[in-house]
Design an enzyme around this catalytic site. Structure first.
Site, PDB file in Angstrom:
ATOM      1  N   GLU A  94      -6.639  27.044 -33.505  1.00  0.00           N
ATOM      2  CA  GLU A  94      -5.573  26.627 -32.580  1.00  0.00           C
ATOM      3  C   GLU A  94      -6.100  26.665 -31.152  1.00  0.00           C
ATOM      4  O   GLU A  94      -6.818  27.588 -30.779  1.00  0.00           O
ATOM      5  CB  GLU A  94      -4.398  27.604 -32.750  1.00  0.00           C
ATOM      6  CG  GLU A  94      -3.142  27.227 -32.017  1.00  0.00           C
ATOM      7  CD  GLU A  94      -1.991  28.213 -32.304  1.00  0.00           C
ATOM      8  OE1 GLU A  94      -1.760  28.588 -33.476  1.00  0.00           O
ATOM      9  OE2 GLU A  94      -1.334  28.624 -31.340  1.00  0.00           O
ATOM     10  N   ASP A  96      -4.435  26.382 -27.324  1.00  0.00           N
ATOM     11  CA  ASP A  96      -3.096  26.415 -26.729  1.00  0.00           C
ATOM     12  C   ASP A  96      -3.018  26.245 -25.226  1.00  0.00           C
ATOM     13  O   ASP A  96      -3.822  26.816 -24.486  1.00  0.00           O
ATOM     14  CB  ASP A  96      -2.461  27.808 -26.951  1.00  0.00           C
ATOM     15  CG  ASP A  96      -2.227  28.123 -28.396  1.00  0.00           C
ATOM     16  OD1 ASP A  96      -1.818  27.238 -29.123  1.00  0.00           O
ATOM     17  OD2 ASP A  96      -2.456  29.288 -28.775  1.00  0.00           O
ATOM     18  N   GLU A  98       0.471  27.091 -23.018  1.00  0.00           N
ATOM     19  CA  GLU A  98       1.874  27.494 -23.078  1.00  0.00           C
ATOM     20  C   GLU A  98       2.352  27.740 -21.664  1.00  0.00           C
ATOM     21  O   GLU A  98       1.647  28.375 -20.870  1.00  0.00           O
ATOM     22  CB  GLU A  98       2.038  28.795 -23.871  1.00  0.00           C
ATOM     23  CG  GLU A  98       2.082  28.594 -25.362  1.00  0.00           C
ATOM     24  CD  GLU A  98       2.142  29.935 -26.085  1.00  0.00           C
ATOM     25  OE1 GLU A  98       2.876  30.039 -27.060  1.00  0.00           O
ATOM     26  OE2 GLU A  98       1.456  30.881 -25.647  1.00  0.00           O
ATOM     27  N   THR A 112      -3.190  30.322 -21.824  1.00  0.00           N
ATOM     28  CA  THR A 112      -4.104  29.600 -22.706  1.00  0.00           C
ATOM     29  C   THR A 112      -4.588  30.568 -23.771  1.00  0.00           C
ATOM     30  O   THR A 112      -4.718  31.759 -23.522  1.00  0.00           O
ATOM     31  CB  THR A 112      -5.326  29.040 -21.943  1.00  0.00           C
ATOM     32  OG1 THR A 112      -6.072  30.135 -21.389  1.00  0.00           O
ATOM     33  CG2 THR A 112      -4.900  28.104 -20.824  1.00  0.00           C
ATOM     34  N   ASN A 113      -4.823  30.038 -24.962  1.00  0.00           N
ATOM     35  CA  ASN A 113      -5.314  30.906 -26.027  1.00  0.00           C
ATOM     36  C   ASN A 113      -6.131  30.058 -27.000  1.00  0.00           C
ATOM     37  O   ASN A 113      -6.056  28.829 -26.977  1.00  0.00           O
ATOM     38  CB  ASN A 113      -4.145  31.585 -26.749  1.00  0.00           C
ATOM     39  CG  ASN A 113      -4.557  32.841 -27.507  1.00  0.00           C
ATOM     40  OD1 ASN A 113      -5.737  33.228 -27.541  1.00  0.00           O
ATOM     41  ND2 ASN A 113      -3.596  33.496 -28.135  1.00  0.00           N
ATOM     42  N   ARG A 122      -7.019  35.796 -27.471  1.00  0.00           N
ATOM     43  CA  ARG A 122      -7.985  35.385 -26.458  1.00  0.00           C
ATOM     44  C   ARG A 122      -7.250  34.763 -25.269  1.00  0.00           C
ATOM     45  O   ARG A 122      -7.634  33.723 -24.757  1.00  0.00           O
ATOM     46  CB  ARG A 122      -8.945  34.355 -27.036  1.00  0.00           C
ATOM     47  CG  ARG A 122      -9.838  34.873 -28.150  1.00  0.00           C
ATOM     48  CD  ARG A 122     -10.972  33.898 -28.372  1.00  0.00           C
ATOM     49  NE  ARG A 122     -11.892  34.343 -29.379  1.00  0.00           N
ATOM     50  CZ  ARG A 122     -11.827  33.980 -30.664  1.00  0.00           C
ATOM     51  NH1 ARG A 122     -10.880  33.171 -31.086  1.00  0.00           N
ATOM     52  NH2 ARG A 122     -12.731  34.419 -31.528  1.00  0.00           N
ATOM     53  N   GLU A 123      -6.193  35.429 -24.820  1.00  0.00           N
ATOM     54  CA  GLU A 123      -5.380  34.847 -23.752  1.00  0.00           C
ATOM     55  C   GLU A 123      -6.062  34.897 -22.389  1.00  0.00           C
ATOM     56  O   GLU A 123      -6.652  35.914 -22.013  1.00  0.00           O
ATOM     57  CB  GLU A 123      -4.039  35.602 -23.626  1.00  0.00           C
ATOM     58  CG  GLU A 123      -3.138  35.489 -24.841  1.00  0.00           C
ATOM     59  CD  GLU A 123      -3.384  36.574 -25.870  1.00  0.00           C
ATOM     60  OE1 GLU A 123      -4.371  37.339 -25.727  1.00  0.00           O
ATOM     61  OE2 GLU A 123      -2.594  36.672 -26.824  1.00  0.00           O
ATOM     62  N   TRP A 188      10.619  37.981 -25.523  1.00  0.00           N
ATOM     63  CA  TRP A 188       9.312  38.526 -25.148  1.00  0.00           C
ATOM     64  C   TRP A 188       8.681  37.920 -23.902  1.00  0.00           C
ATOM     65  O   TRP A 188       7.879  38.550 -23.229  1.00  0.00           O
ATOM     66  CB  TRP A 188       8.307  38.417 -26.299  1.00  0.00           C
ATOM     67  CG  TRP A 188       7.950  37.013 -26.698  1.00  0.00           C
ATOM     68  CD1 TRP A 188       8.548  36.279 -27.660  1.00  0.00           C
ATOM     69  CD2 TRP A 188       6.926  36.181 -26.144  1.00  0.00           C
ATOM     70  NE1 TRP A 188       7.961  35.031 -27.736  1.00  0.00           N
ATOM     71  CE2 TRP A 188       6.971  34.946 -26.832  1.00  0.00           C
ATOM     72  CE3 TRP A 188       5.956  36.356 -25.127  1.00  0.00           C
ATOM     73  CZ2 TRP A 188       6.110  33.884 -26.539  1.00  0.00           C
ATOM     74  CZ3 TRP A 188       5.097  35.301 -24.846  1.00  0.00           C
ATOM     75  CH2 TRP A 188       5.173  34.088 -25.544  1.00  0.00           C
ATOM     76  N   GLY A 192       8.895  41.477 -21.348  1.00  0.00           N
ATOM     77  CA  GLY A 192       9.364  42.186 -22.546  1.00  0.00           C
ATOM     78  C   GLY A 192      10.857  42.039 -22.775  1.00  0.00           C
ATOM     79  O   GLY A 192      11.495  42.905 -23.357  1.00  0.00           O
ATOM     80  N   ARG A 270      -6.765  47.189 -24.135  1.00  0.00           N
ATOM     81  CA  ARG A 270      -6.272  46.465 -25.309  1.00  0.00           C
ATOM     82  C   ARG A 270      -7.278  46.477 -26.459  1.00  0.00           C
ATOM     83  O   ARG A 270      -6.931  46.620 -27.619  1.00  0.00           O
ATOM     84  CB  ARG A 270      -5.997  45.032 -24.898  1.00  0.00           C
ATOM     85  CG  ARG A 270      -5.555  44.132 -26.020  1.00  0.00           C
ATOM     86  CD  ARG A 270      -5.343  42.743 -25.455  1.00  0.00           C
ATOM     87  NE  ARG A 270      -4.855  41.820 -26.447  1.00  0.00           N
ATOM     88  CZ  ARG A 270      -4.725  40.519 -26.232  1.00  0.00           C
ATOM     89  NH1 ARG A 270      -5.050  40.028 -25.050  1.00  0.00           N
ATOM     90  NH2 ARG A 270      -4.277  39.725 -27.176  1.00  0.00           N
TER      91      ARG A 270
END
Ligand SMILES: *[C@@H]1O[C@H](CO)[C@@H](O)[C@H](O)[C@H]1NC(C)=O
Ligand SMILES: *[C@@H]1O[C@H](CO)[C@@H](O)[C@H](O)[C@H]1NC(C)=O
Ligand SMILES: *[C@@H]1O[C@H](CO)[C@@H](O)[C@H](O)[C@H]1NC(C)=O
Length: 284
Positions: A94, A96, A98, A112-113, A122-123, A188, A192, A270
Site C-alpha cells: 500500500e 498512502d 491521507e 504518508t505511509n 512507516r508514517e 482517532w 486521540g 515507538r
C-alpha cells in the site's frame, strides 16, 4: 532492426495504459447515493449516514498516478480524505496519502505511509505550504522499480528507494488498485478523539479532478516480468527512472526541513530503539 523495434513498441502499448481517467477507469464502491463521478470529476461526500469511496477497475504494477484534490474548507476536524494505492490480502502492499482535517484556520496534516507485504508503520507527516482547501492541488504517486516518490504540486515530499537486495521489502510483486475515500475518523484522527466532527456543517464534500494513471496494467502473475521489464523501456519512466535530480533533492530537503511534522525514522520510543533498516539508507 526496424521490425524488432515495431514489435517491441507494440508489446509495450499492450501493457502500458496511458490516461486512465475517472469516468472510464473508476467506480464508486461506497456512499454512491450521494457521491458522483461525472467526466473528469469525482465528488466524495460525507454526512451522518455515511462517507463514500471509489476505486479503479484495474490493478497497476508501477506507474505515475496523478490526482488533483480540493479538500474540505472550514472545520474539517475528525474527517479523513484518503488517496492511495493498495493490493489485497494479509501480505498486501500500500502507498498512502491521507489528509487529516483540522479545526477552522488550523492546518491539515498530510500523512504518508507505505505497506510492504502487510507491514506498515512507516508514517511521515507534513503540513502544506498552501491552503489545500482554496483550490485543487496535484498529489502524485510515482512508483517504479527503483523508487517511490510522493509529490505535491511536483515537489517531492518523500522518497522510498528499492533496497530489496539488502533485505528491505519493496512493492514490486503485486498490482495495486487506486482508491479514494472520505470518512469520519473522529475517534482517532484528532488528538486521540478529543475533537469531534461538527455535523452541523455536513454534508462535507471533497473534489477530485483530472485523475490520470500512466501505468502498467497488471493482470496477475503471468504478466509481472513482462510488466517490470517493459516498464524500463517506456517513455513515462525514461526521464524519471533515474533518481531525483539535484533540483528535486533540494526541494525535498526544503519540504522536510520546513513542513515535516512526524518521521517514523526518528521515533526511537515507538520502535524501542530498533529503528527500521531503511531509515539508515539514502532516501532521495
Ligand atoms: C476518458 O478516457 C477515454 C479513453 O481514453 C476517453 O474516450 C474519454 O473521452 C475520457 N474522458 C474524459 C472525461 O476525459
Ligand atoms: C491541527 O492543528 C494543530 C495546530 O497547528 C496541529 O498541532 C495539529 O497537528 C493539527 N491536527 C491535525 C489532525 O492536522
Ligand atoms: C502533477 O505532478 C506530476 C509530478 O510532478 C506531473 O508529472 C504532472 O504533470 C502534474 N499534473 C498536472 C495536471 O499538473
Amino acid at each position: 532492426m526496424l521490425v524488432a523495434f515495431f514489435i517491441c513498441a507494440l508489446m509495450i502499448t499492450n501493457i502500458i495504459q496511458v490516461n486512465a481517467n475517472f469516468s472510464k477507469s473508476m467506480y464508486l464502491t461506497w456512499g454512491a447515493q450521494h457521491a458522483s463521478i461525472v467526466g473528469e470529476d469525482l465528488h466524495l461526500v460525507l454526512d451522518k449516514t455515511s462517507g463514500s469511496a471509489a476505486r479503479s477497475k484495474r490493478s497497476f504494477l508501477f506507474g505515475s498516478i496523478e490526482m488533483l484534490i480540493k479538500l474540505i474548507p472550514g472545520n474539517s476536524a475528525g474527517i479523513v480524505t484518503a488517496y492511495y494505492l493498495s493490493s489485497t490480502g494479509s501480505q498486501h502492499d500500500e502507498i498512502d496519502f491521507e489528509f487529516l482535517g483540522n479545526s477552522t484556520g488550523q492546518p491539515y496534516t498530510v500523512n504518508t505511509n507505505l505497506f510492504t507485504q502487510g507491514k506498515g508503520s512507516r508514517e511521515q507527516q507534513f503540513h502544506l505550504w498552501f491552503d489545500p482547501t482554496a483550490d485543487f492541488h496535484n498529489y502524485t504517486i510515482h512508483w517504479n522499480p527503483t523508487e517511490i516518490v510522493w509529490y505535491v504540486d511536483s515537489m517531492p515530499i518523500r522518497v522510498f528507494r528499492n533496497y530489496e537486495h539488502e533485505g528491505i521489502a519493496y512493492p514490486n510483486k503485486q498490482g495495486m488498485r487506486v482508491y479514494t475515500s472520505l470518512w469520519n475518523a473522529d475517534n482517532w484522527a484528532t488528538r486521540g478523539g478529543l475533537v469531534k466532527t461538527d455535523w452541523s456543517k455536513a454534508p462535507f464534500k471533497v473534489g477530485f479532478h483530472h485523475f490520470r494513471a500512466r501505468a502498467c496494467k497488471w493482470n496477475g502473475a503471468a504478466s509481472i516480468n513482462q510488466c517490470a521489464s517493459n516498464v524500463k523501456a517506456n517513455w513515462w519512466t525514461s526521464s524519471v527512472y533515474k533518481h531525483l535530480s539535484y533540483g528535486k533533492i533540494r526541494q525535498l530537503n526544503w519540504v522536510k526541513k520546513n513542513f515535516m511534522t512526524y518521521d517514523y525514522c526518528k521515533d526511537y520510543k515507538r520502535f524501542n530503539g530498533h529503528i527500521p533498516h531503511e531509515c539508515f539508507k539514502t532516501q532521495f
